[in-house]
Design a protein around this motif. Sequence first.
Motif, PDB file in Angstrom:
ATOM      1  N   LYS A 117       2.435 -20.470  12.089  1.00  0.00           N
ATOM      2  CA  LYS A 117       3.284 -19.129  13.322  1.00  0.00           C
ATOM      3  C   LYS A 117       2.469 -18.837  13.891  1.00  0.00           C
ATOM      4  O   LYS A 117       1.119 -17.883  12.802  1.00  0.00           O
ATOM      5  N   LYS A 118       1.999 -18.599  14.651  1.00  0.00           N
ATOM      6  CA  LYS A 118       0.972 -17.836  15.535  1.00  0.00           C
ATOM      7  C   LYS A 118       1.058 -16.219  15.697  1.00  0.00           C
ATOM      8  O   LYS A 118       2.454 -16.417  16.111  1.00  0.00           O
ATOM      9  N   HIS A 119       0.845 -15.403  15.176  1.00  0.00           N
ATOM     10  CA  HIS A 119       0.448 -13.851  15.338  1.00  0.00           C
ATOM     11  C   HIS A 119      -0.620 -13.169  16.008  1.00  0.00           C
ATOM     12  O   HIS A 119      -1.268 -14.128  16.023  1.00  0.00           O
ATOM     13  N   THR A 120      -0.953 -12.395  16.642  1.00  0.00           N
ATOM     14  CA  THR A 120      -1.507 -11.453  17.059  1.00  0.00           C
ATOM     15  C   THR A 120      -1.591 -10.224  16.388  1.00  0.00           C
ATOM     16  O   THR A 120      -2.825  -9.852  16.738  1.00  0.00           O
ATOM     17  N   GLU A 121      -0.575  -9.508  15.879  1.00  0.00           N
ATOM     18  CA  GLU A 121      -0.481  -7.852  15.640  1.00  0.00           C
ATOM     19  C   GLU A 121      -0.225  -8.630  14.111  1.00  0.00           C
ATOM     20  O   GLU A 121       0.917  -9.605  13.405  1.00  0.00           O
ATOM     21  N   LEU A 122      -0.882  -8.308  12.654  1.00  0.00           N
ATOM     22  CA  LEU A 122      -0.750  -8.194  11.551  1.00  0.00           C
ATOM     23  C   LEU A 122      -0.886  -6.889  11.089  1.00  0.00           C
ATOM     24  O   LEU A 122      -1.891  -6.423  10.829  1.00  0.00           O
ATOM     25  N   TYR A 123       0.175  -6.418  10.301  1.00  0.00           N
ATOM     26  CA  TYR A 123      -0.157  -5.114   9.298  1.00  0.00           C
ATOM     27  C   TYR A 123       0.124  -5.257   8.098  1.00  0.00           C
ATOM     28  O   TYR A 123       1.206  -6.178   7.538  1.00  0.00           O
ATOM     29  N   VAL A 124      -0.187  -4.419   6.929  1.00  0.00           N
ATOM     30  CA  VAL A 124      -0.204  -4.283   5.483  1.00  0.00           C
ATOM     31  C   VAL A 124       1.010  -3.310   5.277  1.00  0.00           C
ATOM     32  O   VAL A 124       0.548  -1.460   5.726  1.00  0.00           O
ATOM     33  N   LYS A 125       1.961  -3.354   5.308  1.00  0.00           N
ATOM     34  CA  LYS A 125       2.768  -1.572   4.620  1.00  0.00           C
ATOM     35  C   LYS A 125       1.744  -0.967   3.266  1.00  0.00           C
ATOM     36  O   LYS A 125       1.273  -1.736   2.353  1.00  0.00           O
ATOM     37  N   PRO A 126       1.981  -0.139   3.755  1.00  0.00           N
ATOM     38  CA  PRO A 126       0.920   0.581   2.618  1.00  0.00           C
ATOM     39  C   PRO A 126       1.417   0.693   1.025  1.00  0.00           C
ATOM     40  O   PRO A 126       3.044   0.652   0.999  1.00  0.00           O
ATOM     41  N   GLY A 127       1.083   0.465   0.057  1.00  0.00           N
ATOM     42  CA  GLY A 127       1.437   0.228  -1.404  1.00  0.00           C
ATOM     43  C   GLY A 127       0.118  -0.288  -2.355  1.00  0.00           C
ATOM     44  O   GLY A 127      -0.442  -0.621  -1.659  1.00  0.00           O
ATOM     45  N   LYS A 128       1.122  -0.765  -3.449  1.00  0.00           N
ATOM     46  CA  LYS A 128      -0.157  -1.282  -4.376  1.00  0.00           C
ATOM     47  C   LYS A 128       0.804  -2.818  -5.004  1.00  0.00           C
ATOM     48  O   LYS A 128       1.501  -2.673  -4.802  1.00  0.00           O
ATOM     49  N   TYR A 129       0.326  -3.322  -4.879  1.00  0.00           N
ATOM     50  CA  TYR A 129       1.003  -4.819  -4.712  1.00  0.00           C
ATOM     51  C   TYR A 129       0.275  -6.196  -5.935  1.00  0.00           C
ATOM     52  O   TYR A 129      -0.757  -5.702  -5.792  1.00  0.00           O
ATOM     53  N   THR A 130       0.743  -6.914  -6.796  1.00  0.00           N
ATOM     54  CA  THR A 130       0.522  -7.407  -7.583  1.00  0.00           C
ATOM     55  C   THR A 130       1.289  -8.509  -8.308  1.00  0.00           C
ATOM     56  O   THR A 130       2.766  -8.175  -8.490  1.00  0.00           O
ATOM     57  N   GLN A 131       0.998  -9.062  -9.048  1.00  0.00           N
ATOM     58  CA  GLN A 131       2.312  -9.662  -9.327  1.00  0.00           C
ATOM     59  C   GLN A 131       1.846 -10.145 -10.938  1.00  0.00           C
ATOM     60  O   GLN A 131       2.986 -11.149 -12.238  1.00  0.00           O
ATOM     61  N   GLY A 132       1.464  -9.311 -11.277  1.00  0.00           N
ATOM     62  CA  GLY A 132       1.062  -9.178 -12.938  1.00  0.00           C
ATOM     63  C   GLY A 132       0.201 -10.283 -13.963  1.00  0.00           C
ATOM     64  O   GLY A 132      -0.498 -11.255 -12.631  1.00  0.00           O
ATOM     65  N   GLU A 133       0.204 -10.533 -14.758  1.00  0.00           N
ATOM     66  CA  GLU A 133      -0.396 -12.152 -15.569  1.00  0.00           C
ATOM     67  C   GLU A 133       0.986 -12.406 -15.437  1.00  0.00           C
ATOM     68  O   GLU A 133       2.167 -13.256 -16.197  1.00  0.00           O
ATOM     69  N   PRO A 134      -0.095 -14.413 -16.021  1.00  0.00           N
ATOM     70  CA  PRO A 134       1.422 -15.386 -15.979  1.00  0.00           C
ATOM     71  C   PRO A 134       1.619 -15.459 -16.678  1.00  0.00           C
ATOM     72  O   PRO A 134       0.792 -14.618 -18.175  1.00  0.00           O
ATOM     73  N   ALA A 135       2.812 -15.655 -17.467  1.00  0.00           N
ATOM     74  CA  ALA A 135       3.617 -15.313 -18.921  1.00  0.00           C
ATOM     75  C   ALA A 135       2.627 -17.001 -19.587  1.00  0.00           C
ATOM     76  O   ALA A 135       2.900 -16.663 -20.860  1.00  0.00           O
ATOM     77  N   VAL A 136       2.408 -17.941 -19.130  1.00  0.00           N
ATOM     78  CA  VAL A 136       2.240 -19.201 -19.061  1.00  0.00           C
ATOM     79  C   VAL A 136       0.120 -19.128 -18.718  1.00  0.00           C
ATOM     80  O   VAL A 136       0.333 -19.526 -17.810  1.00  0.00           O
ATOM     81  N   LYS A 137      -0.456 -19.148 -20.413  1.00  0.00           N
ATOM     82  CA  LYS A 137      -1.681 -19.670 -19.797  1.00  0.00           C
ATOM     83  C   LYS A 137      -2.249 -20.766 -19.080  1.00  0.00           C
ATOM     84  O   LYS A 137      -3.234 -20.463 -17.878  1.00  0.00           O
ATOM     85  N   TYR A 138      -1.644 -22.098 -19.299  1.00  0.00           N
ATOM     86  CA  TYR A 138      -2.636 -23.187 -18.739  1.00  0.00           C
ATOM     87  C   TYR A 138      -1.499 -24.033 -17.565  1.00  0.00           C
ATOM     88  O   TYR A 138      -0.427 -23.705 -18.327  1.00  0.00           O
TER      89      TYR A 138
END
Length: 836
Positions: free
Chosen positions: A173-194
């Motif tokens: 989907k096309k967009h001309t405006e893109l913004y990031v909401k302030p904050g710190k984002y992560t998904q942590g570490e994976p539970a399964v190694k491989y």
Amino acid sequence: MNVLNCKFLLSVLFLLAHLVAVGEEKENSNFVYFKDQGNYFPLTEAGVPIPIVVDDLDFKGVHHAVGNLREDFKRVTGNTPQQAAGKYKIIIGTIGKSSIIDRLIKEGKVAKKDLAGKNEKFIIEVVKNPAPDTEAALLIIGSDKRGTIYGTYELSTQIGVSPWYYWADVPVKKHTELYVKPGKYTQGEPAVKYRGIFLNDEAPALSGWSKATFGGYNHKFYEKVFELILRLKGNFLWPAMWGNAFYDDDPLNGQLADELGIVMGTSHHEPMARAQQEWKRHGNGGAWDYNSNAAGLREFWRGGVERAKKWESLITIAMRGDGDEPMSEEQNKGLLENIVKDQREVIEEVTGQKAEMTPQVWALYKEVQDYYDSGMRVPDDVTLLFCDDNWGNVRKLPELNAKKRKGGYGMYYHFDYVGAPRNSKWINVTQVQRVWEQMNLTYRYGVDRIWVVNVGDLKPMEYPISFFLDMAWNPDRFHAGNLLQHTEDWCTQQFGEKYAKEAARLINLYTKYNNRVTPELLDDKTFSLANYNEFETVVNDYRNLVIEAMRLYYIMPNEYKDAFDQLVVFPINACSNVYEMYYAVAKNKFYAEKGDEQANYWADKAKEHFRQDSVLTVHYNQDISNGKWPHMMDQVRIGYTSWNNPPKSIMPKVEYVPAKKPVKKTFTEEAGAVSIEAENFKTSSNSKKVTWTVIPDLGKTLSGLTTMPVTEVPDKSVYVEYEVDVKTTGKAKLVVLTSPTLNYNANRGLRYAVSVNGGKEQIVNINGHYRGELGHWQARRIIESSTLHDIESAGLHTIRIRPLEPGIVFQKIMLDLGGLKPSYLGAPESKIISSP
């Protein structure tokens, strides 16, 4: 303070600490928005993406992902990111490989503790004044190579590029405006190694497609596979091996996998980083038998480790028979233990370090599990890879109180399988509910080192692949109550929020139906024709699903239709067609046993659906996405007689019943009424100028019956007769339903004469009184007329209808003996007693 109070206080403190941490690092949150809220960080300026900065010395895989991110920004905005310096930037880097990131850590602008020593973790956050010429920057920081790559692709996903943009043609989907909401984002570490997939059983579909598209299983093909795995936050691959050899087919394959960040293995029966095909191509000519050819096999395996030692690999050890077959009974666990010992010696000799420094896996597949159960053991650093039964049912897990292994445990799971009781290769038959239930069981019993799933041709397993890898990253995210929500979220990513809930419902239902019995196992005997309307019910389940899928398809924007066809419509429509075919075969056999000519109708229907299967295959292979997927639906699914598929589809056997001599039709009274479709007269009489004509499908039920030509007035020799067998005597009302033809003949009206048993005719004018008013006739699309008659005796009676004008179209005749009930279509046709 008592013990209970202490425990309560500790629980509260733990909960508060957890909430604070989540407040600092927001997990699984959307952070990209398409409208500014005042203080959001802009990713575009005047529709042009801001510059992306990455250290030249960072990993090649990071640079590759950043290159894809630049392309993704172009897909979304129509513009490539700026090259010139600006006050806003995206800075991407890996700790220890990016001088910019390392400097920001040193300056205290990035918290090192969030990433140091972590596995495959990323942080995405906005930092002010990261450099003198930069007012603010979006940082994507990885704890290691894959952490940075995952963070980069996370931004791609959030700006609107699905991981399946290539493999399922999901539009952007096309967009001309893109913004990031302030904050710190992560998904942590994976539970399964491989966490990975196995391309297996790949001929003829994936093999045919890869050859047509890339020239075979070369680095161009695998680049697309690697990118998909990484976008899905996987990291592991067992490559295609049916007549293929990953390292040998293209020398660039292994190097590219390592550069991009994919850990390579070889399948459960291909030890020491060697493909089975390589033994056929480059073996010493001896047998695949360690008793008779140990030296030849060791030398062969040495070459595999020598080649793979410089790349990130997971080495399969031990041995099965040639071609993924069991070893002979004489080759016992003692021999296998000796093979493992010798293989580890080869690993040490080639790598120059202890064997435990090289990740290894022993797959307890089929009979190999019996060796384990009877006491065979491997060194503690080797990962034990448990397996399902090839049908998604986990065979073995560690004991809950088992001593922890240094190498841990893994699970080899199946969405696709070649083998008894029958192949399952064609279509997605996987319910994510079952995947979650079995893999949750697996994880809770401590299996968290390897999760690898056999996905066959990759397509059409798109959704279960996403689910499997999402769950491998964070099993705790899932529970029995939110599985459908995951499907809806996935459909939002592919089709947009407006269509996601219904698309998810369709996927959820079709996989439920497909999981009842695989299409390859289905035949005309699977479901019961006699009991509970079972066969008809399951066929109607699919019919309804096809209708609902097509309704959604038609209202979707055109750009989504190719993806929706691949992911939803085709698997529903194609499976429905197979069910329709076998249902027709079952009905054919049912009527053929009775010598009933209805068997012929069902034989023709079965053949029609068999042909339709080929039409649908051609549609997928040649029409969808302008012919992008040739051969992808070539897998045979009809005509199995054993576990393995025939070389081509085989039409199920049907029987035809010889046509009998013409019969006279007598309709019997049922519950005080007789109903006859007009075309089912017992006898008809024409004149030299006028003949009776059936107009198929005209009207409300079966057809219309009229005289031709419409310019000729029928004489007394033109009539039709109907024979009825009644039990009730007395007054009866004969109801005649005709099409709403108006009195076009100067308002004189259209008339017919009716008599019973050759008695006096009654003349009925169906529309002579009509003067142009609109209402009942037009609304009901029928003209109903009636006459009264005396039925003096039970038994056979003849009703004669004689048209007096052309243009009358008869649809249905009903004799009301006191039991005719009101209905819009008229009573269904009564049963027939046929006589010569």
